[in-house]
Design a protein around this motif. Structure first.
Motif, mmCIF file in Angstrom:
data_model
loop_
_atom_site.group_PDB
_atom_site.id
_atom_site.type_symbol
_atom_site.label_atom_id
_atom_site.label_comp_id
_atom_site.label_asym_id
_atom_site.label_seq_id
_atom_site.Cartn_x
_atom_site.Cartn_y
_atom_site.Cartn_z
ATOM 1 N N ILE A 149 0.825 -1.209 0.000
ATOM 2 C CA ILE A 149 0.000 0.000 0.000
ATOM 3 C C ILE A 149 0.858 1.258 0.000
ATOM 4 C CG2 ILE A 149 -1.633 1.335 1.388
ATOM 5 C CD1 ILE A 149 -2.860 -1.336 2.238
ATOM 6 N N VAL A 150 1.910 1.253 0.816
ATOM 7 C CA VAL A 150 2.771 2.441 0.920
ATOM 8 C C VAL A 150 3.439 2.731 -0.413
ATOM 9 C CG1 VAL A 150 4.779 3.417 2.085
ATOM 10 C CG2 VAL A 150 3.145 2.057 3.385
ATOM 11 N N GLN A 151 3.928 1.692 -1.073
ATOM 12 C CA GLN A 151 4.562 1.880 -2.371
ATOM 13 C C GLN A 151 3.551 2.351 -3.409
ATOM 14 O OE1 GLN A 151 4.952 -0.922 -0.523
ATOM 15 N NE2 GLN A 151 7.134 -0.957 -0.035
ATOM 16 N N ARG A 168 -5.261 15.662 -6.368
ATOM 17 C CA ARG A 168 -4.874 14.279 -6.041
ATOM 18 C C ARG A 168 -3.468 14.244 -5.453
ATOM 19 N NH1 ARG A 168 -3.420 9.479 -9.754
ATOM 20 N NH2 ARG A 168 -4.006 7.729 -8.457
ATOM 21 N N ARG A 169 -2.560 15.015 -6.023
ATOM 22 C CA ARG A 169 -1.187 15.078 -5.524
ATOM 23 C C ARG A 169 -1.152 15.532 -4.072
ATOM 24 N NH1 ARG A 169 1.342 20.013 -7.590
ATOM 25 N NH2 ARG A 169 0.161 20.775 -5.827
ATOM 26 N N ASP A 170 -1.884 16.597 -3.770
ATOM 27 C CA ASP A 170 -1.885 17.130 -2.408
ATOM 28 C C ASP A 170 -2.505 16.158 -1.413
ATOM 29 O OD1 ASP A 170 -0.681 19.375 -3.432
ATOM 30 O OD2 ASP A 170 -2.510 20.589 -3.416
ATOM 31 N N THR A 171 -3.567 15.480 -1.819
ATOM 32 C CA THR A 171 -4.211 14.512 -0.939
ATOM 33 C C THR A 171 -3.277 13.337 -0.653
ATOM 34 O OG1 THR A 171 -6.377 15.138 -1.798
ATOM 35 C CG2 THR A 171 -6.219 13.023 -0.652
ATOM 36 N N LEU A 172 -2.642 12.822 -1.692
ATOM 37 C CA LEU A 172 -1.706 11.714 -1.499
ATOM 38 C C LEU A 172 -0.466 12.152 -0.723
ATOM 39 C CD1 LEU A 172 -2.007 10.032 -4.990
ATOM 40 C CD2 LEU A 172 -2.777 9.095 -2.802
ATOM 41 N N GLU A 205 3.832 5.755 -5.570
ATOM 42 C CA GLU A 205 3.804 5.753 -7.033
ATOM 43 C C GLU A 205 2.634 6.574 -7.568
ATOM 44 O OE1 GLU A 205 6.169 4.627 -9.090
ATOM 45 O OE2 GLU A 205 7.285 4.205 -7.256
ATOM 46 N N ASP A 206 1.471 6.480 -6.932
ATOM 47 C CA ASP A 206 0.306 7.264 -7.353
ATOM 48 C C ASP A 206 0.565 8.753 -7.198
ATOM 49 O OD1 ASP A 206 -1.026 4.947 -7.974
ATOM 50 O OD2 ASP A 206 -2.314 4.975 -6.184
ATOM 51 N N MET A 207 1.274 9.126 -6.134
ATOM 52 C CA MET A 207 1.591 10.540 -5.932
ATOM 53 C C MET A 207 2.523 11.040 -7.041
ATOM 54 S SD MET A 207 3.200 12.585 -2.696
ATOM 55 C CE MET A 207 4.843 11.975 -2.977
ATOM 56 N N MET A 225 1.753 13.954 -9.845
ATOM 57 C CA MET A 225 2.662 15.083 -10.114
ATOM 58 C C MET A 225 2.919 15.207 -11.607
ATOM 59 S SD MET A 225 5.644 14.976 -7.288
ATOM 60 C CE MET A 225 5.295 14.520 -5.621
ATOM 61 N N ARG A 226 3.175 14.076 -12.251
ATOM 62 C CA ARG A 226 3.458 14.093 -13.694
ATOM 63 C C ARG A 226 2.253 14.569 -14.499
ATOM 64 N NH1 ARG A 226 5.355 8.642 -12.764
ATOM 65 N NH2 ARG A 226 7.512 8.808 -12.105
ATOM 66 N N SER A 227 1.057 14.177 -14.062
ATOM 67 C CA SER A 227 -0.139 14.517 -14.831
ATOM 68 C C SER A 227 -0.659 15.924 -14.521
ATOM 69 C CB SER A 227 -1.247 13.493 -14.562
ATOM 70 O OG SER A 227 -1.714 13.605 -13.235
ATOM 71 N N GLY A 228 -0.167 16.532 -13.460
ATOM 72 C CA GLY A 228 -0.594 17.882 -13.113
ATOM 73 C C GLY A 228 -1.875 17.920 -12.292
ATOM 74 N N ASP A 229 -2.277 16.796 -11.727
ATOM 75 C CA ASP A 229 -3.485 16.719 -10.902
ATOM 76 C C ASP A 229 -3.133 17.167 -9.483
ATOM 77 O OD1 ASP A 229 -5.806 16.125 -9.571
ATOM 78 O OD2 ASP A 229 -5.945 14.054 -10.302
ATOM 79 N N SER A 230 -3.237 18.459 -9.239
ATOM 80 C CA SER A 230 -2.776 19.016 -7.973
ATOM 81 C C SER A 230 -3.622 18.568 -6.785
ATOM 82 C CB SER A 230 -2.719 20.538 -8.035
ATOM 83 O OG SER A 230 -3.997 21.071 -8.265
#
Length: 85
Positions: free
Chosen positions: A3-5, A22-26, A9-11, A15-20
């Motif tokens: 789960i941690v990995q 989702r990035r901030d939540t993760l 990886e999702d974070m 970041m790569r996709s620019g989904d701020s």
């Protein structure tokens, strides 16, 4: 992969996709997991799935409680943000 990995990886993907959002939540979730790892004096990637799920459940409960408090205070926009996270 644990789960941690997956969270890590999702974070990176967010970041790569620019989904701020989702990035901030993760990032918040990963930070909470890292804090537990620091308390246990181990690498955050070495936390078990059970320990990670405990942190996730605790974070969800905190978000739900915050959303409830915001609604009680008449701050629906902040409650919706907490619900989304």
């Amino acid at each position: 992969m644990g789960i941690v990995q997956n969270i890590h990886e999702d974070m990176k993907e967010a970041m790569r996709s620019g989904d701020s959002f989702r990035r901030d939540t993760l990032r918040f979730l990963e930070s909470a997991i890292k804090n537990v790892a620091i308390e246990k004096r181990i690498s955050f990637l070495d936390l078990s799935d059970e320990e990670a799920l405990f942190v996730i459940r605790r974070s969800v409960k905190q978000r739900c409680d915050s959303a409830f408090q915001y609604r009680e205070g008449g701050r629906e926009e902040l409650a919706q943000k907490e619900d989304a996270e």
